[in-house]
Design a protein around this motif. Structure first.
Motif, short mmCIF file in Angstrom:
data_model
loop_
_atom_site.label_atom_id
_atom_site.label_comp_id
_atom_site.label_asym_id
_atom_site.label_seq_id
_atom_site.Cartn_x
_atom_site.Cartn_y
_atom_site.Cartn_z
N CYS A 182 0.77 -1.20 0.07
CA CYS A 182 0.03 -0.05 -0.05
C CYS A 182 0.71 1.37 -0.04
O CYS A 182 1.83 1.49 0.70
N ALA A 189 -1.46 -5.20 0.01
CA ALA A 189 -2.79 -4.70 -0.90
C ALA A 189 -3.01 -5.63 -2.16
O ALA A 189 -2.64 -5.62 -2.99
N PHE A 196 -7.64 -1.45 -3.99
CA PHE A 196 -6.15 -1.50 -4.80
C PHE A 196 -6.07 -0.33 -5.61
O PHE A 196 -6.79 0.31 -6.29
N PHE A 198 -4.44 0.64 -2.61
CA PHE A 198 -4.40 0.79 -1.40
C PHE A 198 -5.02 -0.47 -0.70
O PHE A 198 -5.93 -1.10 -1.01
N CYS A 199 -4.54 -0.52 0.69
CA CYS A 199 -4.98 -1.84 1.45
C CYS A 199 -6.57 -1.74 2.10
O CYS A 199 -7.07 -2.60 2.35
N CYS A 203 -6.47 4.19 3.96
CA CYS A 203 -5.41 4.66 3.16
C CYS A 203 -5.63 5.32 1.80
O CYS A 203 -4.78 6.22 1.69
N LYS A 204 -6.66 5.15 1.33
CA LYS A 204 -6.95 5.67 0.01
C LYS A 204 -7.65 7.18 0.34
O LYS A 204 -7.00 8.05 -0.37
#
Length: 231
Positions: A182, A189, A196, A198-199, A203-204
Motif C-alpha cells: 500500500c 494490498a 487496490f 491501497f489496503c 489509506c485511500k
C-alpha cells in the motif's frame, strides 16, 4: 421464455500475461460447440484474452489478431494438440442485426460454424439477445492504467462444469496476482480488493488528502519545454 441459470466469477489482471493466463484456463475447459462471448471497452484486452484461449487450444497465439476488418478468422490447432477443437474468432463490432450474423453463417438454433469448433466473439454485447442461452460470458473492465477486472458468467451447458472452471480460475488468479505494498502505510494490498492499490478505504482517503492539502508538490517549477512536449 425460461431464464437459464447463471454462475459468476470475478477476477483481476494487471498484465498481458495474466489476462492470457485466464484465457488459457478457460480454453482448457472448453469443448466443441462452445461459445465464449467477450465484451469490454476499447483497450481492455479482449484480443489478448483470445490469444490466451488460443494457447489453451493448441493454436499459435502469435497468429491471432483482431478480425475487425474481416469479421471472422479460423485457426486450426497444432497437429500435436490431441484432437482439440479449432478456434473460430469473430469480431462483432460492425455487426448490428440478425441479417449481419446470417451473412457470416450464423443461423439458429445451433450455428453450423459452432460445430467442431470453439467460437469466441469480441464485442459480443452488441449481439447479446441473438447469441442464445448457451454461452460463457467474459467481460473486461478498466480499473487502472494496466489493471482489469474480469467477470466470467456461465449460461446453459457451461453451468454444469462451472464449479471446476471456477476452481481452476481461482488457482490461476492466486498464482499470478501477488499483493503489493500500500503506498500509504506499506501493508500488503491484494489486487482483488476494492481499494487496490491501497489496503483500505482509510489509506485511500489519506492519499487523496495529501493531494488536497498540498503535501504532494511538483519537484520543480513547470517550464515552457514541459508544455511543448504535449503539443
Amino acid at each position: 421464455m425460461h431464464e437459464a441459470p447463471t454462475t459468476t466469477w470475478h477476477g483481476w489482471s494487471s498484465s498481458v500475461e495474466q489476462t492470457m493466463a485466464i484465457g488459457r484456463t478457460i480454453a482448457q475447459h472448453a469443448r466443441c460447440d462452445d461459445l465464449v462471448a467477450v465484451s469490454g471497452e476499447l483497450g481492455t484486452g479482449k484480443t489478448v484474452f483470445v490469444r490466451g484461449m488460443a494457447q489453451g487450444l493448441g493454436v499459435d497465439e502469435q497468429a491471432v489478431c483482431s478480425p475487425t476488418f474481416v469479421i471472422v478468422h479460423e485457426y486450426e490447432p497444432a497437429s500435436d494438440s490431441q484432437g482439440r477443437p479449432m478456434l473460430m474468432h469473430i469480431d462483432a463490432y460492425r455487426l448490428t442485426s440478425l441479417a449481419d450474423l446470417e451473412s457470416i453463417g450464423w443461423d439458429t438454433p445451433m450455428p453450423e460454424m459452432r460445430r467442431n469448433a470453439v467460437v469466441v466473439i469480441e464485442w459480443a454485447d452488441r449481439l447479446e439477445d441473438r447469441l442464445g442461452d448457451d454461452r460463457l460470458g467474459v467481460r473486461l473492465d478498466h480499473t487502472g492504467e494496466h489493471d482489469r477486472r474480469l467477470t466470467v458468467t456461465a449460461h446453459g451447458s457451461w453451468v454444469d462444469r462451472f464449479a471446476d472452471l471456477r476452481a481452476a480460475l481461482d488457482t490461476t488468479a492466486s498464482s499470478s496476482l501477488k499483493p503489493t505494498e500500500c503506498p500509504t502505510c506499506g501493508k500488503p494490498a491484494p489486487p482483488d480488493s476494492g481499494t487496490f492499490p491501497f489496503c483500505s478505504e482509510r489509506c485511500k482517503t489519506i492519499d487523496l488528502g495529501r493531494w488536497a492539502d498540498g503535501r504532494y508538490v511538483i519537484s520543480r517549477p513547470i517550464e515552457r519545454s514541459d508544455l511543448d512536449e504535449g503539443e
